[in-house]
Design an enzyme around this catalytic site. Structure first.
Site, PDB file in Angstrom:
ATOM      1  N   CYS A  52      -3.687   0.500  -3.097  1.00 42.95           N
ATOM      2  CA  CYS A  52      -2.316   0.093  -3.072  1.00 42.95           C
ATOM      3  C   CYS A  52      -1.587   1.374  -3.127  1.00 42.95           C
ATOM      4  O   CYS A  52      -1.523   2.386  -2.160  1.00 42.95           O
ATOM      5  CB  CYS A  52      -2.039  -0.811  -4.258  1.00 42.95           C
ATOM      6  SG  CYS A  52      -0.397  -1.724  -4.076  1.00 42.95           S
ATOM      7  N   HIS A  88      -3.694  -8.420   0.428  1.00 39.05           N
ATOM      8  CA  HIS A  88      -3.393  -7.145  -0.067  1.00 39.05           C
ATOM      9  C   HIS A  88      -4.246  -7.309  -1.365  1.00 39.05           C
ATOM     10  O   HIS A  88      -4.590  -8.417  -1.992  1.00 39.05           O
ATOM     11  CB  HIS A  88      -2.068  -7.179  -0.663  1.00 39.05           C
ATOM     12  CG  HIS A  88      -1.531  -5.829  -1.166  1.00 39.05           C
ATOM     13  ND1 HIS A  88      -1.923  -4.624  -0.440  1.00 39.05           N
ATOM     14  CD2 HIS A  88      -1.171  -5.478  -2.413  1.00 39.05           C
ATOM     15  CE1 HIS A  88      -1.623  -3.610  -1.068  1.00 39.05           C
ATOM     16  NE2 HIS A  88      -1.105  -3.904  -2.134  1.00 39.05           N
ATOM     17  N   ASP A 125      -2.282  -8.810   5.005  1.00 36.20           N
ATOM     18  CA  ASP A 125      -1.451  -8.389   4.120  1.00 36.20           C
ATOM     19  C   ASP A 125      -0.043  -8.081   4.520  1.00 36.20           C
ATOM     20  O   ASP A 125       0.192  -7.357   5.145  1.00 36.20           O
ATOM     21  CB  ASP A 125      -2.068  -6.742   3.664  1.00 36.20           C
ATOM     22  CG  ASP A 125      -1.468  -6.122   2.564  1.00 36.20           C
ATOM     23  OD1 ASP A 125      -0.487  -6.319   2.022  1.00 36.20           O
ATOM     24  OD2 ASP A 125      -1.998  -4.906   2.159  1.00 36.20           O
TER      25      ASP A 125
END
Length: 246
Positions: free
Chosen positions: A126, A214, A183
């Site tokens: 991330c 995600h 995502d």
């Protein structure tokens, strides 16, 4: 491979940065990996990922990325309030601060007796994927794996606009990028910008696409995908093994 675990403290810009270090237990010289967490810092899901990689023969060092804005040892809860808190920490952290942290981590690993100083890499998730990508701008980093890295095309990383995408040509090592096609934080257009930048600058790279959301490798969330995670890990381990085998 069994591992040992410890916490160390580094001072960066007069701020105490705790670093969790997991190392192979057998004596030897191993590659060193800087591990960048997501916005929730070093909670149990991230620590499990650190330990998993270390067990494959790597000294893995994971800094608390928000040490300038949170107390030592702070783990942010992975809920809506925690997401807001984590994003606020990110916005308040200078991009130059992230870069200083990276340099401090490189020097730490180079000084470790169990680390081969010419075999350094990085892995992140991330926001940590962006930090990992940005760490690849440093000449010492030979292999970089970024899992669903956010904010690279837009420059969203910290206080100000990060120039990561404009500096892709500075990368000297090899790249592995893991994306989830479901995502919303990294839509197809952003993925293509990243891929084109790597291609246009002739950066050796691999791109893995999974039909996943995600944070699909974070095993405490509803978006966790064990099959995709197992596959991604196999590719990441193979990538590092190939790069550091010589």
């Amino acid at each position: 491979m069994q591992i040992t675990k410890r916490n160390v403290e580094l001072r960066v810009d007069d701020s105490l940065m705790r670093v969790y270090v997991a190392s192979p237990k057998p004596a030897g010289i191993y590659p060193g990996i800087i591990f960048y967490s997501d916005i929730y810092q070093l909670g149990e899901p991230m620590i499990r990922l650190v330990n998993y990689l270390a067990g494959h023969g790597y000294v893995v060092a994971a800094p608390e990325i928000f040490h300038r804005t949170e107390p030592v040892g702070k783990v942010i809860e992975p809920n809506d309030l925690g997401r807001m808190q984590g994003n606020d920490n990110a916005r308040r952290t200078p991009i130059a601060g992230y870069d200083a942290d990276c340099l401090a981590m490189i020097e730490f690993l180079k000084a470790e007796s169990a680390v081969s100083p010419d075999k350094l890499g990085t892995l992140g998730f991330c926001i940590g994927g962006h930090l990992s990508f940005r760490a690849a701008l440093q000449n010492e980093i030979k292999a970089t794996a970024c899992c669903y890295p956010t904010g690279i095309p837009s420059g969203k990383l910290g206080k100000g606009i990060a120039d990561t995408i404009e500096r892709v040509g500075e990368i000297k090592g090899e790249m592995l990028i893991v994306f989830g096609t479901l995502d919303p934080h990294i839509p197809s257009g952003d993925r293509q910008i990243i891929i084109k930048a790597l291609e246009n600058n002739n950066i050796p790279h691999q791109v893995l696409l999974y039909e996943a959301e995600h944070t699909f490798m974070r095993d405490d969330g509803y978006r966790y995908d064990s099959a995709a995670t197992t596959s991604a890990w196999a590719e990441i381990i193979a990538f590092f093994e190939l790069k550091f085998s010589n």
